[in-house]
Design a protein around this motif. Structure first.
Motif: not given
Length: 418
Positions: A151-175
């Motif tokens: 309940s602490q943030v009333p927004f579910n979405s935004i009108d704008g943009a996002d950028i996502t970077w994902q990479n694996s380091f051995g058995d760990t995936t960082l996003t």
């Protein structure tokens, strides 16, 4: 588009032939999918209503379908190997008394390379552990996300943009995900929250059965169309100028939610290992307006026995700081007769602020529940909550004088995806 028309469109995947999802002449293939929850919710209290965040009404000592029920439809259209379009419509009860439809997602996604992608349009706001699927009951262990933190943030979405970077380091995936934009969201009835210059950073690491997440968001927030808030702020300014109490003008400026800075920082951890299921989040909210600075958290644990998963959770919402009431209790001798009653009315209004509005108040909730995956893509859940408001009415809505709790809430839900 008319909300009834949108609601009708959501039923199309249930009756439309598979041909709608196939590629037609001149058009890319469109994949139609969806999710939903049919639920009954009730409480043992008739002096207040239990509701999800942003709902204008909820369940009391009668059985209601609107608290936990929803229906969602998503369309995905890949154009080529790097470009796709996604739209998602959600039907539920939110800031109005009746069911309504909302456009939750509507974005174009460009895949820059194997590690980097960009989305432009209406995208989900990544501030919680389960931000992208908080409304998909089937994807969650609990019947509903704990209101103490969600309940602490009333927004579910935004009108704008996002950028996502994902990479694996051995058995760990960082996003890592960075989002920027703005939004105007209904709170309750005709009241709206408007967010400008919303910036959110979300970083997660997944290693085997473990997921660790950290996030931070900031925005300039405005609360619009609140008659009670506008009346209080105007009254403080008028009384401050008329009676010479300059601190009232200062207090009005502090209370007013008009492009005030707000931040939300959170940590989360999830584990699904050897049939043991754990999930926890911890968050801090800070604002420069009347909205409380808070600490919220929950912890949930369960154990899977075949198709059954019983669980327990505890959630807590605590006010760290709120508006300091500087309204005099009475006026000095020699002031007009109307001065003291005016101060008393304004003071009462200021004292109500920490427990008035979406996400305001303090409470704890202890929940026990069970999930039964009795069929493919379908789960049946039952959950009982013991909600204890503190120093007021907590997150309950439409509370009557004398209500203090605690309240027992019961619910059964059928979650499905298609």
């Amino acid at each position: 588009m008319n909300k009834k028309i949108l609601a009708s469109l959501l039923a199309l995947p249930l009756v439309a032939p598979a041909a709608f999802a196939q590629e037609t002449s001149g058009f890319p293939a469109v994949k139609i999918s969806g999710f939903g929850t049919g639920a009954l919710t009730w409480t043992n209290e008739d002096r207040a209503e239990f509701a999800r965040p942003n709902q204008v009404s909820g369940a009391a000592d009668n059985v209601r379908t609107g608290v936990d029920s929803n229906l969602g439809l998503q369309a995905d259209m890949p154009v080529n190997s790097w470009l796709s379009f996604t739209g998602q419509v959600l039907v539920r009860k939110d800031a109005e008394e009746h069911y309504g439809a909302e456009l939750g997602w509507a974005f174009a996604k460009a895949r820059i390379n194997d590690n980097l992608s960009v989305r432009v349009g209406r995208v989900g706001l990544p501030v919680f552990m389960i931000s992208d699927y908080r409304n998909v009951g089937y994807a969650n262990t609990m019947l509903r996300p704990p209101a103490e933190i969600y309940s602490q943030v009333p927004f579910n979405s935004i009108d704008g943009a996002d950028i996502t970077w994902q990479n694996s380091f051995g058995d760990t995936t960082l996003t890592s995900q960075l989002a920027y934009g703005g939004v105007k969201s209904p709170l309750s009835g005709d009241i709206h929250a408007k967010g400008k210059q919303i910036a959110a950073l979300n970083v997660s690491a997944e290693h085997g059965p473990f997921i660790l997440r950290a996030g931070h968001a900031q925005a300039k927030v405005t609360v619009e169309d609140s008659t009670s808030l506008n009346t209080l702020v105007g009254g403080l300014r008028a009384a401050g100028a008329g009676y010479g109490f300059t601190q009232l003008v200062t207090l009005a400026n502090e209370i007013e939610a008009k492009e005030k800075k707000a931040t939300f920082s959170s940590l989360g951890l999830a584990m699904d290992w050897n049939n043991i299921v754990l999930q926890t989040e911890y968050a801090k909210r800070k604002t420069k307006a009347y909205i409380n600075d808070t600490t919220s958290w929950y912890v949930m644990g369960g154990y899977r026995f075949g198709k059954f998963l019983p669980y327990y959770s505890h959630a807590n919402l605590k006010i760290d700081s709120a508006v300091v009431n500087t309204v005099p209790a009475a006026c000095p001798a020699g002031y007009p007769a109307a001065c003291t009653p005016t101060m008393q009315a304004l003071g009462a209004g200021v004292r109500r602020l920490p427990n008035t509005g979406v996400g305001q108040g303090e409470q704890t909730t202890d929940s026990i529940g069970i999930r039964w995956d009795f069929a493919s893509s379908v789960a049946l859940k039952a959950q009982i909550d013991r909600v204890k408001p503190k120093n007021g009415t907590g997150l309950f809505v439409n509370a009557k004088p004398g209500f203090t709790g605690p309240v027992t809430v019961g619910a059964v839900a059928l979650d499905f995806v298609f």
